[in-house]
Structure formats: C-alpha cells, structure tokens
Motif scaffolding. Sequence first.
Motif, PDB file in Angstrom:
ATOM      1  N   THR A   1       0.822  -1.216   0.000  1.00  0.00           N
ATOM      2  CA  THR A   1       0.000   0.000   0.000  1.00  0.00           C
ATOM      3  C   THR A   1       0.852   1.260   0.000  1.00  0.00           C
ATOM      4  OG1 THR A   1      -1.661  -1.203   1.272  1.00  0.00           O
ATOM      5  CG2 THR A   1      -1.893   1.196   1.134  1.00  0.00           C
ATOM      6  N   ILE A   2       0.532   2.184  -0.891  1.00  0.00           N
ATOM      7  CA  ILE A   2       1.136   3.520  -0.888  1.00  0.00           C
ATOM      8  C   ILE A   2       0.052   4.528  -0.496  1.00  0.00           C
ATOM      9  CG2 ILE A   2       2.928   2.921  -2.569  1.00  0.00           C
ATOM     10  CD1 ILE A   2       1.291   4.307  -4.738  1.00  0.00           C
ATOM     11  N   PRO A   3       0.428   5.686   0.046  1.00  0.00           N
ATOM     12  CA  PRO A   3      -0.568   6.626   0.595  1.00  0.00           C
ATOM     13  C   PRO A   3      -1.627   7.077  -0.394  1.00  0.00           C
ATOM     14  CG  PRO A   3       1.663   7.269   1.248  1.00  0.00           C
ATOM     15  CD  PRO A   3       1.811   6.160   0.259  1.00  0.00           C
ATOM     16  N   HIS A   4      -1.256   7.231  -1.665  1.00  0.00           N
ATOM     17  CA  HIS A   4      -2.172   7.747  -2.679  1.00  0.00           C
ATOM     18  C   HIS A   4      -3.412   6.867  -2.833  1.00  0.00           C
ATOM     19  CE1 HIS A   4       2.074   8.338  -3.425  1.00  0.00           C
ATOM     20  NE2 HIS A   4       1.835   9.421  -4.155  1.00  0.00           N
ATOM     21  N   GLU A   5      -3.257   5.567  -2.650  1.00  0.00           N
ATOM     22  CA  GLU A   5      -4.362   4.634  -2.859  1.00  0.00           C
ATOM     23  C   GLU A   5      -5.482   4.830  -1.844  1.00  0.00           C
ATOM     24  OE1 GLU A   5      -1.988   0.796  -4.706  1.00  0.00           O
ATOM     25  OE2 GLU A   5      -2.052   1.014  -2.531  1.00  0.00           O
ATOM     26  N   LEU A   6      -5.152   5.398  -0.678  1.00  0.00           N
ATOM     27  CA  LEU A   6      -6.112   5.537   0.411  1.00  0.00           C
ATOM     28  C   LEU A   6      -6.523   6.983   0.655  1.00  0.00           C
ATOM     29  CD1 LEU A   6      -4.474   3.082   2.980  1.00  0.00           C
ATOM     30  CD2 LEU A   6      -6.061   2.564   1.112  1.00  0.00           C
TER      31      LEU A   6
ATOM     32  N   ALA B   1       6.343  11.497  -4.554  1.00  0.00           N
ATOM     33  CA  ALA B   1       6.397  12.571  -5.547  1.00  0.00           C
ATOM     34  C   ALA B   1       6.188  12.040  -6.959  1.00  0.00           C
ATOM     35  CB  ALA B   1       7.742  13.295  -5.455  1.00  0.00           C
ATOM     36  N   ARG B   2       6.794  10.897  -7.269  1.00  0.00           N
ATOM     37  CA  ARG B   2       6.696  10.374  -8.631  1.00  0.00           C
ATOM     38  C   ARG B   2       5.267   9.997  -8.991  1.00  0.00           C
ATOM     39  NH1 ARG B   2      10.155   6.671  -8.118  1.00  0.00           N
ATOM     40  NH2 ARG B   2       8.785   4.878  -7.863  1.00  0.00           N
ATOM     41  N   VAL B   3       4.577   9.279  -8.095  1.00  0.00           N
ATOM     42  CA  VAL B   3       3.196   8.898  -8.382  1.00  0.00           C
ATOM     43  C   VAL B   3       2.301  10.132  -8.445  1.00  0.00           C
ATOM     44  CG1 VAL B   3       1.194   7.621  -7.517  1.00  0.00           C
ATOM     45  CG2 VAL B   3       3.474   6.602  -7.374  1.00  0.00           C
ATOM     46  N   HIS B   4       2.533  11.084  -7.557  1.00  0.00           N
ATOM     47  CA  HIS B   4       1.697  12.286  -7.517  1.00  0.00           C
ATOM     48  C   HIS B   4       1.854  13.127  -8.777  1.00  0.00           C
ATOM     49  CE1 HIS B   4      -0.655  15.445  -5.703  1.00  0.00           C
ATOM     50  NE2 HIS B   4       0.317  16.324  -5.833  1.00  0.00           N
ATOM     51  N   ASN B   5       3.076  13.247  -9.264  1.00  0.00           N
ATOM     52  CA  ASN B   5       3.345  14.148 -10.386  1.00  0.00           C
ATOM     53  C   ASN B   5       3.312  13.484 -11.755  1.00  0.00           C
ATOM     54  OD1 ASN B   5       4.022  16.804  -9.083  1.00  0.00           O
ATOM     55  ND2 ASN B   5       5.494  15.510  -8.031  1.00  0.00           N
ATOM     56  N   LEU B   6       3.655  12.206 -11.796  1.00  0.00           N
ATOM     57  CA  LEU B   6       3.869  11.569 -13.099  1.00  0.00           C
ATOM     58  C   LEU B   6       3.015  10.344 -13.367  1.00  0.00           C
ATOM     59  CD1 LEU B   6       7.791  11.724 -13.126  1.00  0.00           C
ATOM     60  CD2 LEU B   6       6.193  13.314 -14.225  1.00  0.00           C
ATOM     61  N   GLY B   7       2.427   9.763 -12.344  1.00  0.00           N
ATOM     62  CA  GLY B   7       1.723   8.502 -12.558  1.00  0.00           C
ATOM     63  C   GLY B   7       0.376   8.452 -11.870  1.00  0.00           C
TER      64      GLY B   7
ATOM     65  N   GLN C   1      -0.776  12.241 -11.498  1.00  0.00           N
ATOM     66  CA  GLN C   1      -0.301  13.076 -12.608  1.00  0.00           C
ATOM     67  C   GLN C   1      -0.672  14.544 -12.402  1.00  0.00           C
ATOM     68  OE1 GLN C   1      -1.503  11.461 -16.402  1.00  0.00           O
ATOM     69  NE2 GLN C   1       0.265  10.114 -16.473  1.00  0.00           N
ATOM     70  N   VAL C   2      -0.414  15.040 -11.195  1.00  0.00           N
ATOM     71  CA  VAL C   2      -0.722  16.432 -10.875  1.00  0.00           C
ATOM     72  C   VAL C   2       0.347  17.331 -11.466  1.00  0.00           C
ATOM     73  CG1 VAL C   2      -0.990  18.094  -9.005  1.00  0.00           C
ATOM     74  CG2 VAL C   2      -1.936  15.801  -8.788  1.00  0.00           C
ATOM     75  N   VAL C   3      -0.062  18.423 -12.092  1.00  0.00           N
ATOM     76  CA  VAL C   3       0.875  19.390 -12.640  1.00  0.00           C
ATOM     77  C   VAL C   3       1.042  20.529 -11.641  1.00  0.00           C
ATOM     78  CG1 VAL C   3       1.345  20.995 -14.520  1.00  0.00           C
ATOM     79  CG2 VAL C   3       0.203  18.822 -14.993  1.00  0.00           C
ATOM     80  N   GLY C   4       2.287  20.821 -11.230  1.00  0.00           N
ATOM     81  CA  GLY C   4       2.539  21.872 -10.246  1.00  0.00           C
ATOM     82  C   GLY C   4       2.210  23.245 -10.805  1.00  0.00           C
ATOM     83  N   ARG C   5       1.858  24.158  -9.914  1.00  0.00           N
ATOM     84  CA  ARG C   5       1.608  25.533 -10.320  1.00  0.00           C
ATOM     85  C   ARG C   5       2.923  26.235 -10.639  1.00  0.00           C
ATOM     86  NH1 ARG C   5      -3.675  27.227  -8.153  1.00  0.00           N
ATOM     87  NH2 ARG C   5      -4.600  25.424  -7.142  1.00  0.00           N
ATOM     88  N   LYS C   6       2.869  27.398 -11.205  1.00  0.00           N
ATOM     89  CA  LYS C   6       4.077  28.117 -11.615  1.00  0.00           C
ATOM     90  C   LYS C   6       4.970  28.437 -10.437  1.00  0.00           C
ATOM     91  CE  LYS C   6       2.146  30.201 -15.792  1.00  0.00           C
ATOM     92  NZ  LYS C   6       1.831  31.462 -16.488  1.00  0.00           N
ATOM     93  N   THR C   7       4.372  28.476  -9.247  1.00  0.00           N
ATOM     94  CA  THR C   7       5.182  28.764  -8.061  1.00  0.00           C
ATOM     95  C   THR C   7       6.058  27.590  -7.676  1.00  0.00           C
ATOM     96  OG1 THR C   7       3.416  27.952  -6.618  1.00  0.00           O
ATOM     97  CG2 THR C   7       3.440  30.303  -7.111  1.00  0.00           C
ATOM     98  N   GLY C   8       5.739  26.429  -8.224  1.00  0.00           N
ATOM     99  CA  GLY C   8       6.494  25.223  -7.875  1.00  0.00           C
ATOM    100  C   GLY C   8       5.906  24.468  -6.719  1.00  0.00           C
TER     101      GLY C   8
END
Length: 365
Positions: A235-240, A261-267, A352-359
Amino acid sequence: MSYLSPLLNRHGAVQAGGLDAGVAAHYGDPNREQRLLAGYNGKPGTAVVDLSHRGVVTVTGPDRLSWLNTLSSQSLTALEPNVGTELLLLSIQGRIEYDAHVVDDGEVTWLIVETEEAAPLAAWLNSMRFMLRVEIADASSEWAVLGSVAEVPEWTSHLRWSDPWPHIGAGGYSYAAVPEDRHPGLERPWHEYLVPMADLEAAVGVRPLAGVWAAEALRIAAWRPRRGAETDDKTIPHELDLLRTAVHLAKGCYKGQETVARVHNLGHPPRRLVFLQLDGSQHTIPAPGSDVLAGDRKVGVVTSVAQHYEMGPIALALIKRNVDPDLPLDVDDAGEKYVAAQELIVATDAGQVVGRKTGFLRAPR
C-alpha cells in the motif's frame, strides 16, 4: 500475556477479535451503541469507546519534533501543542510501514498506533536516534486510549488527539472524487483521549460505552482508512487518499518521498479505495479479505466491513484503479455472494498532478 481490558467486565461486553482483540466489540446492542456514539435527534454523542488496547509510543527531548520531521511524511517542526496530526513512516519504495496519530503536549510527542505496532515502532525509532537529544518509550502498558465523536467536557485535563480527517492539511492534497465540503468524513469528528491505564475505569465512570463495532461502522462511513485493515505490504498513501492528512508534499527529504512525488506528479496509484453499499437482504455480512468481483474477474478485496445503524451493511475495499466506477460489483465470501454498489473515494484519474508556476502543489479549495 495478551491484553484484556478491565472494561470487558461491564455488563453485556463481548470481546472483539482481529485488530481489536482485548476490548469489547459491543455491549449487547450494537445499533443503539452507534446512535449513542454518533449522536441523534440533534443531540451530540454521549458514548465513548474503549481503545485501551491501542499502542502508545512517547518521544521526549528537545530534538523530538525536528527529528520525527526528518523521518516521516509529515511536517512537524512547527507543530503546536495539543494540535492533532498524522504521520506515515514509509519504506524506500514508498509503502506504508507505520501510521501514527500524533499530538504533542509541549514536552512529549505522543504516537498512537495499532496494538502490535508499538513495540517494533519504538525499537525502530531507538535505532534511528544517533546523537540526537531524544528518548523513546513504549508506554502502552501505562496509558489507555478512549475514543469519542463528541468532545467530553469532563476530560479537559486529559491530552486529546483530534482526527484531522477529512480536512486537507498544509501541504496535503485530496485524491477524493468529491470536494472537501461534501466529504462524508465531516459527519464524524473523532477524538482519542490519553488516560493513565490505572484510571481507565474511573475515567469512564457511568458514561455509556460503545463497542469497537460502532466505532468501525462510523469510520467506514467516513471513508477513513486504518492501518492493518486498508493496508497490506504494497500500500502507498495515494491509494487511500492519505495525502490529505498524513503527507506534506513540500517538506524536506524522507524515506519513501521519491515514490510519493513520482506517483503524484507523473503517474497514478495502481489501486484505489472504494466505498461499498452491500445488499442488505441477507442476514450476514462478508468477512474482510473477501474477493471483490467484476463479473467473474477478481478486481480487489474487501478491507473493512460493518453493519451501519442507518445505511445497513457497508464496506471499504481496495480495487484496481481502472475498474469502471459505474460497474456493479459482487463480493464473494467463500462462495457466499453479495451485490455491491460502489461509491468513488479515490478518483479513477487521481495522480499526474501538474505543479503551479510557483512550484508548490496546493490542495484545491
């Protein structure tokens, strides 16, 4: 010797099993106990739940918060006294190893965990001390936990952890398919009080008791995941949807951060938590661990199940992310099948979240 709560001597007490062995499943009337716990007819709940089997780990010393901050998924350096939060300790692969309810009283950081996690957590934390000014202890035999939906005015002298769920914390992010103001978790505020074990019976006094079956039914209805129930060794946190309360996406490095970070931003997370409304025509409910089927294909597993006093039989399940959310499902408990209507908790397109311009990655408001 396994722990047995002295409150099991109360009239009608029936001991629970599994994660909650050692305390009462109910005291003879589970539905009434749920109503007394949740509150009804506009009145706040009056019942409390015996959670004295839970593990309690204490961390003392001037470096305690900065040290825990470096180890965990949560930002703790600015944690104010008496403010409840949640932290995860992850593996290198980003899998959940510990999930702790955290509150600091200004001198001690208290970690409330599942029964079997206290001793190994204390041992692991001690192995990570190095030269820092911290002291760790498994205090489970000295401190009991009591749970309630409503705050207990008579217990103001006891340290209280208030569940941040389902509010999106600083640095957190919602993976839910509903906005925060429509989340069912808002109907279940939750508090856990730390009481000296020697004072457990006196603290409860004549206040009504609800068993853990009542607490579990309200937890499931609130979509609140639990370590050891909704988790397995993958289990990874994103799943729950635990990024909302237990992960700070902009904090410094910690073990497992790369996966977060990888799952949140890219997968996308490979699985997603789902709420199941079960067919109530049968007189039984399926056991946790039962298969979730789409037709003849297994797509997941039931993680928690309860009889809710208003909704009837309900469950949480962890299923494959790409299962059609409109698809009717079945739960198969050793050949006994239950029709299940699924309700999205974690959205099918989460990730697959895209960060805002602020980073910075911010929770939607």
